[in-house]
Design a protein around this motif. Sequence first.
Motif, PDB file in Angstrom:
ATOM      1  N   LYS A 139     -11.005  12.349 -16.330  1.00 17.34           N
ATOM      2  CA  LYS A 139     -11.480  12.974 -15.122  1.00 17.34           C
ATOM      3  C   LYS A 139     -11.000  12.044 -13.689  1.00 17.34           C
ATOM      4  N   PRO A 140     -10.140  12.900 -12.751  1.00 15.23           N
ATOM      5  CA  PRO A 140      -9.729  11.974 -11.775  1.00 15.23           C
ATOM      6  C   PRO A 140     -10.622  11.542 -10.700  1.00 15.23           C
ATOM      7  N   ILE A 141     -10.463  10.245 -10.298  1.00 11.65           N
ATOM      8  CA  ILE A 141     -11.093   9.479  -9.373  1.00 11.65           C
ATOM      9  C   ILE A 141     -10.223   9.393  -8.147  1.00 11.65           C
ATOM     10  N   PRO A 142     -10.680   9.282  -6.948  1.00 12.08           N
ATOM     11  CA  PRO A 142     -10.067   9.069  -5.754  1.00 12.08           C
ATOM     12  C   PRO A 142      -9.438   7.774  -5.584  1.00 12.08           C
ATOM     13  N   PHE A 143      -8.282   7.440  -5.352  1.00 15.50           N
ATOM     14  CA  PHE A 143      -7.262   6.434  -5.483  1.00 15.50           C
ATOM     15  C   PHE A 143      -7.254   5.797  -4.074  1.00 15.50           C
ATOM     16  N   GLY A 144      -7.507   6.501  -3.123  1.00 14.09           N
ATOM     17  CA  GLY A 144      -7.480   6.146  -1.555  1.00 14.09           C
ATOM     18  C   GLY A 144      -8.254   4.908  -1.318  1.00 14.09           C
ATOM     19  N   PRO A 145      -9.476   4.860  -1.810  1.00 13.14           N
ATOM     20  CA  PRO A 145     -10.328   3.864  -1.360  1.00 13.14           C
ATOM     21  C   PRO A 145      -9.707   2.481  -2.085  1.00 13.14           C
ATOM     22  N   PHE A 146      -9.023   2.552  -3.341  1.00 16.76           N
ATOM     23  CA  PHE A 146      -8.517   1.321  -3.799  1.00 16.76           C
ATOM     24  C   PHE A 146      -7.260   0.905  -3.303  1.00 16.76           C
ATOM     25  N   ILE A 147      -6.381   2.105  -2.838  1.00 16.77           N
ATOM     26  CA  ILE A 147      -5.355   1.667  -1.871  1.00 16.77           C
ATOM     27  C   ILE A 147      -5.717   0.800  -0.624  1.00 16.77           C
ATOM     28  N   ALA A 148      -6.775   1.269  -0.078  1.00 21.90           N
ATOM     29  CA  ALA A 148      -7.287   0.547   1.203  1.00 21.90           C
ATOM     30  C   ALA A 148      -7.720  -0.804   0.798  1.00 21.90           C
ATOM     31  N   VAL A 149      -8.340  -1.059  -0.109  1.00 23.96           N
ATOM     32  CA  VAL A 149      -9.035  -2.566  -0.635  1.00 23.96           C
ATOM     33  C   VAL A 149      -7.760  -3.210  -1.068  1.00 23.96           C
ATOM     34  N   GLY A 150      -6.937  -2.794  -1.983  1.00 24.77           N
ATOM     35  CA  GLY A 150      -5.661  -3.574  -2.350  1.00 24.77           C
ATOM     36  C   GLY A 150      -4.751  -3.884  -1.084  1.00 24.77           C
ATOM     37  N   THR A 151      -4.656  -2.753  -0.350  1.00 23.51           N
ATOM     38  CA  THR A 151      -3.856  -3.175   0.707  1.00 23.51           C
ATOM     39  C   THR A 151      -4.433  -4.142   1.655  1.00 23.51           C
ATOM     40  N   LEU A 152      -5.607  -3.953   2.169  1.00 25.28           N
ATOM     41  CA  LEU A 152      -6.069  -4.945   3.293  1.00 25.28           C
ATOM     42  C   LEU A 152      -6.074  -6.468   2.574  1.00 25.28           C
ATOM     43  N   THR A 153      -6.462  -6.528   1.173  1.00 25.11           N
ATOM     44  CA  THR A 153      -6.602  -7.722   0.434  1.00 25.11           C
ATOM     45  C   THR A 153      -5.161  -8.368   0.488  1.00 25.11           C
ATOM     46  N   ALA A 154      -4.259  -7.622   0.116  1.00 19.49           N
ATOM     47  CA  ALA A 154      -2.884  -8.095   0.128  1.00 19.49           C
ATOM     48  C   ALA A 154      -2.282  -8.399   1.568  1.00 19.49           C
ATOM     49  N   TYR A 155      -2.748  -7.691   2.461  1.00 21.41           N
ATOM     50  CA  TYR A 155      -2.202  -7.817   3.824  1.00 21.41           C
ATOM     51  C   TYR A 155      -2.715  -9.341   4.280  1.00 21.41           C
ATOM     52  N   TYR A 156      -4.102  -9.632   4.092  1.00 25.72           N
ATOM     53  CA  TYR A 156      -4.740 -10.542   4.504  1.00 25.72           C
ATOM     54  C   TYR A 156      -4.388 -11.965   3.741  1.00 25.72           C
ATOM     55  N   PHE A 157      -4.396 -11.846   2.432  1.00 24.24           N
ATOM     56  CA  PHE A 157      -4.055 -12.980   1.346  1.00 24.24           C
ATOM     57  C   PHE A 157      -2.864 -12.902   0.957  1.00 24.24           C
ATOM     58  N   TYR A 158      -1.788 -12.230   1.219  1.00 26.70           N
ATOM     59  CA  TYR A 158      -0.517 -12.476   0.345  1.00 26.70           C
ATOM     60  C   TYR A 158      -0.211 -13.737   0.113  1.00 26.70           C
ATOM     61  N   GLU A 159       0.023 -14.775   1.075  1.00 27.87           N
ATOM     62  CA  GLU A 159       0.461 -16.268   0.732  1.00 27.87           C
ATOM     63  C   GLU A 159      -0.307 -16.846   0.011  1.00 27.87           C
ATOM     64  N   SER A 160      -1.833 -16.776   0.248  1.00 33.38           N
ATOM     65  CA  SER A 160      -2.749 -17.525  -0.583  1.00 33.38           C
ATOM     66  C   SER A 160      -2.432 -17.015  -2.218  1.00 33.38           C
ATOM     67  N   ILE A 161      -2.578 -15.652  -2.336  1.00 37.76           N
ATOM     68  CA  ILE A 161      -2.282 -15.244  -3.950  1.00 37.76           C
ATOM     69  C   ILE A 161      -1.128 -15.572  -4.447  1.00 37.76           C
ATOM     70  N   LEU A 162       0.009 -15.622  -3.760  1.00 39.22           N
ATOM     71  CA  LEU A 162       1.284 -16.034  -4.060  1.00 39.22           C
ATOM     72  C   LEU A 162       1.281 -17.424  -4.513  1.00 39.22           C
ATOM     73  N   SER A 163       0.670 -18.323  -3.637  1.00 40.56           N
ATOM     74  CA  SER A 163       0.654 -19.680  -3.744  1.00 40.56           C
ATOM     75  C   SER A 163      -0.244 -19.981  -5.017  1.00 40.56           C
ATOM     76  N   TYR A 164      -1.412 -19.363  -5.420  1.00 43.42           N
ATOM     77  CA  TYR A 164      -2.121 -19.732  -6.286  1.00 43.42           C
ATOM     78  C   TYR A 164      -1.442 -19.129  -7.575  1.00 43.42           C
ATOM     79  N   TYR A 165      -0.828 -18.118  -7.571  1.00 38.70           N
ATOM     80  CA  TYR A 165      -0.008 -17.572  -8.682  1.00 38.70           C
ATOM     81  C   TYR A 165       1.085 -18.541  -9.289  1.00 38.70           C
TER      82      TYR A 165
END
Length: 172
Positions: A139-165
Amino acid sequence: MTGLLFVSAPLLLGWTLELIVAWTLISLFMIIFVSDITYMLIPDKVVLVFAGIFLLERLILPLSPWWDSLLGGVIAFFLLFLIAIVSRGGMGGGDIKLFALVGFVVGTKVFLLSFFLATLFGAFVGGIGILFKLTERKKPIPFGPFIAVGTLTAYYFYESILSYYLSFLAGV
């Protein structure tokens, strides 16, 4: 939610001109969030209007290097288009266009992280929904909300996530 995101943006980015881009992204994502949850639709008109706004913003506030916006948009479009073809419609056209716009706004590396996070968040929430019988398989679920959350997380925390990884990989 919009108010909280608007207030948190300067706390995360500082009072820079990039804050204008962040507030525009938040505005776009709030419209998409509500529309996709309510109607399972990401309106082309909304994406098109915001594309014009982001084009002006990136002309004034370009990414470094400047061509990263173009590359991010192209990679995002073709990656999602390929997924839509392979999945035989598992990815909607609105998601493709929205992610192409996201790729243009945030650039290649941040787009790739946002795509990964959106997919991860969507799979997690979808799995929880199936586990607790809140939704059904296939059953399809809306992906737009996950695009929003994923993008804002990456936008704000890209450097921190990359450094941790990278530090995690160094320790392995």
